[in-house]
Scaffold this active site. Structure first.
Site, mmCIF file in Angstrom:
data_model
loop_
_atom_site.group_PDB
_atom_site.id
_atom_site.type_symbol
_atom_site.label_atom_id
_atom_site.label_comp_id
_atom_site.label_asym_id
_atom_site.label_seq_id
_atom_site.Cartn_x
_atom_site.Cartn_y
_atom_site.Cartn_z
ATOM 1 N N GLY A 12 0.746 -1.272 0.092
ATOM 2 C CA GLY A 12 0.092 0.026 0.128
ATOM 3 C C GLY A 12 0.940 1.315 -0.023
ATOM 4 O O GLY A 12 0.392 2.664 0.412
ATOM 5 N N SER A 13 2.124 1.166 -0.315
ATOM 6 C CA SER A 13 2.847 2.457 -0.199
ATOM 7 C C SER A 13 2.486 3.418 -1.279
ATOM 8 O O SER A 13 2.604 4.738 -1.195
ATOM 9 C CB SER A 13 4.388 2.015 -0.531
ATOM 10 O OG SER A 13 4.640 1.722 -1.762
ATOM 11 N N ILE A 90 -7.914 -6.915 -14.863
ATOM 12 C CA ILE A 90 -9.250 -6.368 -14.849
ATOM 13 C C ILE A 90 -10.173 -6.910 -15.974
ATOM 14 O O ILE A 90 -9.629 -7.077 -17.001
ATOM 15 C CB ILE A 90 -9.232 -4.887 -15.091
ATOM 16 C CG1 ILE A 90 -8.228 -4.269 -13.986
ATOM 17 C CG2 ILE A 90 -10.382 -4.324 -14.852
ATOM 18 C CD1 ILE A 90 -8.821 -4.245 -12.406
ATOM 19 N N HIS A 106 3.373 1.241 -13.337
ATOM 20 C CA HIS A 106 4.051 -0.001 -13.583
ATOM 21 C C HIS A 106 5.565 0.400 -13.192
ATOM 22 O O HIS A 106 6.032 1.346 -13.623
ATOM 23 C CB HIS A 106 4.151 -0.333 -15.004
ATOM 24 C CG HIS A 106 4.763 -1.736 -15.561
ATOM 25 N ND1 HIS A 106 4.529 -2.927 -14.881
ATOM 26 C CD2 HIS A 106 6.019 -1.885 -15.899
ATOM 27 C CE1 HIS A 106 5.583 -3.735 -15.396
ATOM 28 N NE2 HIS A 106 6.430 -3.176 -16.063
HETATM 29 C C1 GRF Z 1 5.146 -1.456 -6.632
HETATM 30 O O1 GRF Z 1 6.367 -1.857 -7.147
HETATM 31 C C2 GRF Z 1 4.263 -1.178 -7.848
HETATM 32 O O2 GRF Z 1 4.888 -0.294 -8.890
HETATM 33 C C3 GRF Z 1 3.627 -2.247 -8.255
HETATM 34 O O3 GRF Z 1 3.487 -3.114 -7.094
HETATM 35 C C4 GRF Z 1 4.131 -2.628 -6.034
HETATM 36 C C5 GRF Z 1 3.742 -2.715 -4.730
HETATM 37 O O4 GRF Z 1 3.291 -1.451 -4.436
HETATM 38 N N1 GRF Z 1 2.595 -1.933 -9.254
HETATM 39 P P1 GRF Z 1 2.488 -0.902 -3.269
HETATM 40 O O5 GRF Z 1 3.603 -0.653 -2.125
HETATM 41 O O6 GRF Z 1 1.650 -1.929 -2.767
HETATM 42 O O7 GRF Z 1 2.002 0.263 -3.536
#
Ligand code: GRF
Length: 192
Positions: A12-13, A90, A106
């Site tokens: 979820g970053s 999707i 991406h």
């Molecule tokens: C990230 O590397 C994003 O680019 C990819 O999924 C990974 C995890 O993202 N699509 P997050 O920390 O869960 O937002």
């Protein structure tokens, strides 16, 4: 107010970066959609009182299907759908209902290092093995082919000093957290 829904599967970053950096006077995250019951992104949504929907191709007592989700999105007047670390494809029918309103981030410079199976560390391992000196992130519209939709914006990062895929992942993620909120804020600037 513009309403966005964010699809997640992991830490979820990117959701956190969006939550912190979108123009809150104009844009609101009104829904988080996850294919996983327990992940960092769902925890973050719960901590910040963002409604969460659990999605599956076939509904059951805890997961809704895409047909039900589409109805909820029309009721919520969703203006943009953001895939932020979402690891499932999707369905075509859902894409048709929200044409040019679904974007994805991406962790590489498409069209290179994209396509089915190219997600997370798989991407950074391929970039590392290729010997590329530059990587980055891409935000693109989602169409019916993995990582194929029209590119909206990209941000590059120098990886010439990286000695592992993990080091590349760390640098690219920092870029993602800048690029995605920037694209979402600009998306609605163009709609005013
Ligand atoms: C990230 O590397 C994003 O680019 C990819 O999924 C990974 C995890 O993202 N699509 P997050 O920390 O869960 O937002």
């Amino acid at each position: 107010m513009f309403n966005i829904a964010v699809f997640v599967s992991g830490k979820g970053s990117n959701l956190k970066a969006l939550f912190e950096k979108i123009d809150k006077e104009k844009i609101k995250i009104v829904a988080v959609v996850s294919n996983k019951k327990n992940c960092g992104a769902v925890e973050f949504a719960n901590q910040n009182s963002i409604p969460v929907f659990f999605i599956a191709e076939v509904s059951n007592d805890e997961f809704i299907d895409y047909k039900t989700l589409a109805k909820k999105f029309f009721d919520l007047n969703i203006n943009l759908i953001v895939l932020a670390g979402f690891l499932k494809k999707i369905p075509d029918e859902f894409i048709d209902l929200f044409n040019k309103k679904i974007i994805n981030i991406h962790p590489a410079l498409l069209p290179k290092f994209g396509g089915k199976g190219m997600y997370g560390m798989n991407v950074h391992k391929a970039v590392f093995e290729s010997g590329e000196k530059v990587s980055g992130a891409t935000v693109h519209f989602v169409d019916k082919i993995y990582d194929n939709g029209e590119i909206i914006e990209q941000e590059k990062v120098d990886i010439s000093d990286c000695n592992s895929p993990d080091e590349i992942a760390h640098k690219v993620l920092e870029v993602e957290h800048i690029l995605l909120p920037k694209v979402v804020n600009n998306f609605f600037k163009s709609l005013q």
